[in-house]
Scaffold this active site. Sequence first.
Site, PDB file in Angstrom:
ATOM      1  N   ARG A 259       0.814  -1.224   0.000  1.00 32.73           N
ATOM      2  CA  ARG A 259       0.000   0.000   0.000  1.00 32.73           C
ATOM      3  C   ARG A 259       0.842   1.266   0.000  1.00 32.73           C
ATOM      4  O   ARG A 259       0.346   2.349  -0.261  1.00 32.73           O
ATOM      5  CB  ARG A 259      -0.934  -0.011   1.204  1.00 32.73           C
TER       6      ARG A 259
ATOM      7  N   LYS B  16       2.987 -18.652   8.446  1.00 35.26           N
ATOM      8  CA  LYS B  16       2.248 -19.066   9.642  1.00 35.26           C
ATOM      9  C   LYS B  16       1.733 -17.819  10.358  1.00 35.26           C
ATOM     10  O   LYS B  16       2.269 -16.731  10.102  1.00 35.26           O
ATOM     11  CB  LYS B  16       3.144 -19.883  10.557  1.00 35.26           C
TER      12      LYS B  16
ATOM     13  N   HIS C 217       8.993 -23.038   8.713  1.00 35.92           N
ATOM     14  CA  HIS C 217      10.430 -22.888   8.431  1.00 35.92           C
ATOM     15  C   HIS C 217      11.292 -23.774   9.331  1.00 35.92           C
ATOM     16  O   HIS C 217      12.439 -24.042   9.019  1.00 35.92           O
ATOM     17  CB  HIS C 217      10.865 -21.413   8.507  1.00 35.92           C
TER      18      HIS C 217
ATOM     19  N   LYS D  49      14.981 -26.533   8.475  1.00 39.19           N
ATOM     20  CA  LYS D  49      16.296 -26.467   9.107  1.00 39.19           C
ATOM     21  C   LYS D  49      17.039 -27.772   8.866  1.00 39.19           C
ATOM     22  O   LYS D  49      16.450 -28.840   8.812  1.00 39.19           O
ATOM     23  CB  LYS D  49      16.157 -26.178  10.608  1.00 39.19           C
TER      24      LYS D  49
ATOM     25  N   GLU E 274      13.713 -19.845  23.676  1.00 36.61           N
ATOM     26  CA  GLU E 274      14.323 -18.609  23.183  1.00 36.61           C
ATOM     27  C   GLU E 274      14.760 -17.772  24.366  1.00 36.61           C
ATOM     28  O   GLU E 274      14.118 -17.797  25.416  1.00 36.61           O
ATOM     29  CB  GLU E 274      13.304 -17.787  22.387  1.00 36.61           C
TER      30      GLU E 274
ATOM     31  N   ASP F 231       1.733 -19.840  18.602  1.00 39.88           N
ATOM     32  CA  ASP F 231       2.884 -19.340  17.859  1.00 39.88           C
ATOM     33  C   ASP F 231       3.883 -20.449  17.545  1.00 39.88           C
ATOM     34  O   ASP F 231       4.480 -20.459  16.464  1.00 39.88           O
ATOM     35  CB  ASP F 231       3.574 -18.235  18.686  1.00 39.88           C
TER      36      ASP F 231
ATOM     37  N   HIS G 112       4.895 -25.562  14.675  1.00 44.93           N
ATOM     38  CA  HIS G 112       6.261 -26.102  14.554  1.00 44.93           C
ATOM     39  C   HIS G 112       6.469 -27.393  15.344  1.00 44.93           C
ATOM     40  O   HIS G 112       6.880 -28.412  14.788  1.00 44.93           O
ATOM     41  CB  HIS G 112       7.277 -25.072  15.043  1.00 44.93           C
TER      42      HIS G 112
ATOM     43  N   LYS H  46       9.608 -18.118  25.816  1.00 46.27           N
ATOM     44  CA  LYS H  46      10.442 -16.936  25.571  1.00 46.27           C
ATOM     45  C   LYS H  46      11.168 -16.609  26.864  1.00 46.27           C
ATOM     46  O   LYS H  46      10.735 -16.990  27.945  1.00 46.27           O
ATOM     47  CB  LYS H  46       9.571 -15.770  25.139  1.00 46.27           C
TER      48      LYS H  46
HETATM   49  N1  LIG Z   1       8.514 -11.367  11.832  1.00 44.80           N
HETATM   50  C1  LIG Z   1       8.842 -12.622  12.112  1.00 44.80           C
HETATM   51  O1  LIG Z   1       9.871 -12.894  12.752  1.00 44.80           O
HETATM   52  C2  LIG Z   1       7.976 -13.748  11.645  1.00 44.80           C
HETATM   53  C3  LIG Z   1       8.413 -15.067  11.890  1.00 44.80           C
HETATM   54  C4  LIG Z   1       7.651 -16.124  11.416  1.00 44.80           C
HETATM   55  C5  LIG Z   1       6.477 -15.871  10.743  1.00 44.80           C
HETATM   56  N2  LIG Z   1       6.048 -14.575  10.547  1.00 44.80           N
HETATM   57  C6  LIG Z   1       4.794 -14.357   9.838  1.00 44.80           C
HETATM   58  O2  LIG Z   1       5.049 -13.545   8.710  1.00 44.80           O
HETATM   59  C7  LIG Z   1       3.943 -12.710   8.456  1.00 44.80           C
HETATM   60  C8  LIG Z   1       4.404 -11.260   8.439  1.00 44.80           C
HETATM   61  O3  LIG Z   1       4.923 -10.937   9.705  1.00 44.80           O
HETATM   62  P1  LIG Z   1       5.740  -9.593   9.956  1.00 44.80           P
HETATM   63  O4  LIG Z   1       6.327  -9.719  11.311  1.00 44.80           O
HETATM   64  O5  LIG Z   1       6.634  -9.304   8.815  1.00 44.80           O
HETATM   65  O6  LIG Z   1       4.562  -8.516   9.995  1.00 44.80           O
HETATM   66  P2  LIG Z   1       4.698  -6.949   9.900  1.00 44.80           P
HETATM   67  O7  LIG Z   1       6.084  -6.486  10.246  1.00 44.80           O
HETATM   68  O8  LIG Z   1       3.575  -6.401  10.678  1.00 44.80           O
HETATM   69  O9  LIG Z   1       4.516  -6.651   8.347  1.00 44.80           O
HETATM   70  C9  LIG Z   1       3.288  -6.796   7.755  1.00 44.80           C
HETATM   71  C10 LIG Z   1       3.363  -6.433   6.277  1.00 44.80           C
HETATM   72  O10 LIG Z   1       2.049  -6.535   5.759  1.00 44.80           O
HETATM   73  C11 LIG Z   1       1.630  -5.259   5.292  1.00 44.80           C
HETATM   74  N3  LIG Z   1       0.243  -5.034   5.687  1.00 44.80           N
HETATM   75  C12 LIG Z   1      -0.315  -5.338   6.871  1.00 44.80           C
HETATM   76  N4  LIG Z   1      -1.635  -5.026   6.847  1.00 44.80           N
HETATM   77  C13 LIG Z   1      -1.884  -4.540   5.626  1.00 44.80           C
HETATM   78  C14 LIG Z   1      -3.049  -4.046   4.994  1.00 44.80           C
HETATM   79  N5  LIG Z   1      -4.224  -4.001   5.609  1.00 44.80           N
HETATM   80  N6  LIG Z   1      -2.936  -3.611   3.725  1.00 44.80           N
HETATM   81  C15 LIG Z   1      -1.760  -3.630   3.086  1.00 44.80           C
HETATM   82  N7  LIG Z   1      -0.617  -4.081   3.635  1.00 44.80           N
HETATM   83  C16 LIG Z   1      -0.685  -4.522   4.886  1.00 44.80           C
HETATM   84  C17 LIG Z   1       2.542  -4.249   5.950  1.00 44.80           C
HETATM   85  O11 LIG Z   1       2.598  -3.100   5.125  1.00 44.80           O
HETATM   86  P3  LIG Z   1       2.954  -1.656   5.713  1.00 44.80           P
HETATM   87  O12 LIG Z   1       4.448  -1.643   5.798  1.00 44.80           O
HETATM   88  O13 LIG Z   1       2.403  -0.739   4.707  1.00 44.80           O
HETATM   89  O14 LIG Z   1       2.293  -1.557   7.060  1.00 44.80           O
HETATM   90  C18 LIG Z   1       3.850  -5.027   5.988  1.00 44.80           C
HETATM   91  O15 LIG Z   1       4.478  -5.006   4.732  1.00 44.80           O
HETATM   92  C19 LIG Z   1       2.919 -13.018   9.550  1.00 44.80           C
HETATM   93  O16 LIG Z   1       2.038 -13.985   9.074  1.00 44.80           O
HETATM   94  C20 LIG Z   1       3.777 -13.602  10.656  1.00 44.80           C
HETATM   95  O17 LIG Z   1       3.033 -14.443  11.496  1.00 44.80           O
HETATM   96  C21 LIG Z   1       6.779 -13.520  10.978  1.00 44.80           C
END
Ligand SMILES: NC(=O)c1ccc[n+]([C@@H]2O[C@H](COP(=O)([O-])OP(=O)(O)OC[C@H]3O[C@@H](n4cnc5c(N)ncnc54)[C@H](OP(=O)(O)O)[C@@H]3O)[C@@H](O)[C@H]2O)c1
Length: 550
Positions: free
Chosen positions: A87, A201, A231, A235, A269, A288, A293, A393
Amino acid sequence: MTVGRDPGGRLTYDEPDYGDEGGFRVAGRAEAGPVSPFGGARHPDPCSVVMFGVTGDLAHRKLIPALYDLGCHGVLPAGTTLVGYGRRELSDAQFRDLLQGAIDDHYGVEGVDGDVCRLVLEAPRYVQGEFDDPEGFARLAALLDELDRQGSRGNRMFYLATPPSQFPVLVEQLGAAGLARPGAGRDPDAACGWTRVVIEKPFGRDLETARELDRVIGQVFDERQVYRIDHYLAKETVQNLLVLRFANVIFEPVWNRRYVDYVEITAAETLGVEHRGPYYEEAGALRDMITPHLIQLFSLVAMEPPVAFDADAVRDEKMKVLRAVRPIPPESIADWAVRAQYVSGVVDGEEVPGYRDEERVAPDSYTETYAALKLVVDNWRWQGVPFYLRTGKRMARRVTEIAIHFKRPPVLLFKDAMASGGLQPNVLVLRVQPDEGFSLTIESKVPGHDVALQPVAMDYSYGTTLNELPFSAYETVLVDAMEGDMTLFTRGDQAEEAWRIVAPVLEAWAQRPQRDISIYEAGSWGPEAADALMARDGHSWRQPTKGDGT
Ligand SMILES: NC(=O)c1ccc[n+]([C@@H]2O[C@H](COP(=O)([O-])OP(=O)(O)OC[C@H]3O[C@@H](n4cnc5c(N)ncnc54)[C@H](OP(=O)(O)O)[C@@H]3O)[C@@H](O)[C@H]2O)c1
């Protein structure tokens, strides 16, 4: 450095000197790129990698560095292009800067090779649009057609790295824009390409929502196109578990209730929730970690040998053992599951706040940051062998491992010769992270005239034994999806079965959010209630220390 292409069209680098001072984590790897654990170098098809959530944390920390690393090794073929959809208003140039920033942050500015960087992210493209905007998806479709003509051959991988709440709308929009069909490209030469969707996930928050998500996805994509990420399964040690079990004859005969006493699976962790408070408040440790996992790890440990190493055969066996897990009785949840939340303490020598004092966490939160679960399997192989799963955690040490505890010998010949503490049963520990490898403890005679016994560890470590660093889980995940290898991805029925297993626990905890929740000090090994869960069966949790070889 000179960059070229090999006869197969893959990028090549004639001077990949990632030597000691280079700062690259990739130092010392084979230059041919990732090798499948089951043999053969990786040769994914060229494709357009469309990333939703490309401005998010996961993309920044894991996905973009993983793509870069794959590019550094010449694994990404010519014609592969990263396309961001989001967006935010970003030009292609600003998008490239954003990607470069992620790579700089991951590898350190010193270590990043600008030439490689430009090539890996060869002309990345960005499409601005809301997730529910058909016009944005029409622009995306037009761009993908253009990229097909430039070499992606009609192959598209849609990676949903967004909050799970956005999965349904994205899937629906992809369907409505005609992008979900294999060979969706309008270029007739590219019409044979594949289309895959990779879903992060968590897959649902309970059985009902997982089913609903499956229903939405099933209306648009065929199951063969859907890659649900776990993921952990990507590993190295987890894949090596399959090799250990099924490429050696010495383990399988003892891999059953006659010889195994109990099994522990730990994912601990030292970090807290960092800046992911809102996500964690919704999820908690069980959703989570345990469902996506640890239950999947459990199924790999407990499954029967598959008839082949292909995705269907492996996933069928995993599914069978998941179905054999005895339902947790709702009337005695506390005998099977424990939840707890950390309070302030000391981790790695530093004072850290309690969970309720973390950023963007409710001060009266009852979200669990620790969960432990006991599973029993009603089949011939595992009858009577408990499996204990725990995650937390702010624990004493960062460690993910599977520990198979074997039974004691039937007769104790060396009663007088044992070191204090009695005879130690054999333990096979598979270290998933860090320091990937495994060790087997066996009783041994202490050198000398007397017969004295002491446990010793036979230790195998990837880093030192093979002098190779394992590839990151996300590199493996990306290449597997590009190659169409679904073995390490979770099938829809498996995801649902995992929710079926934890459903009684989730229900009981939701009904009594403030009861049965313990506390544990940050930097400890968890709550006393979890110790009691094991103690009732006459067992205790391992407390692995760095370099203890077990
Ligand atoms: N972060 C981790 O370590 C991790 C680990 C394992 C799995 N995951 C999974 O990976 C996924 C993403 O996690 P994340 O931590 O990267 O989340 P995040 O930092 O909150 O990023 C979310 C992304 O989605 C976009 N987004 C969210 N709502 C939106 C909306 N309504 N319209 C358009 N864009 C939107 C955000 O865009 P904007 O930048 O514009 O807000 C951003 O690019 C999740 O399913 C999470 O469970 C994450």
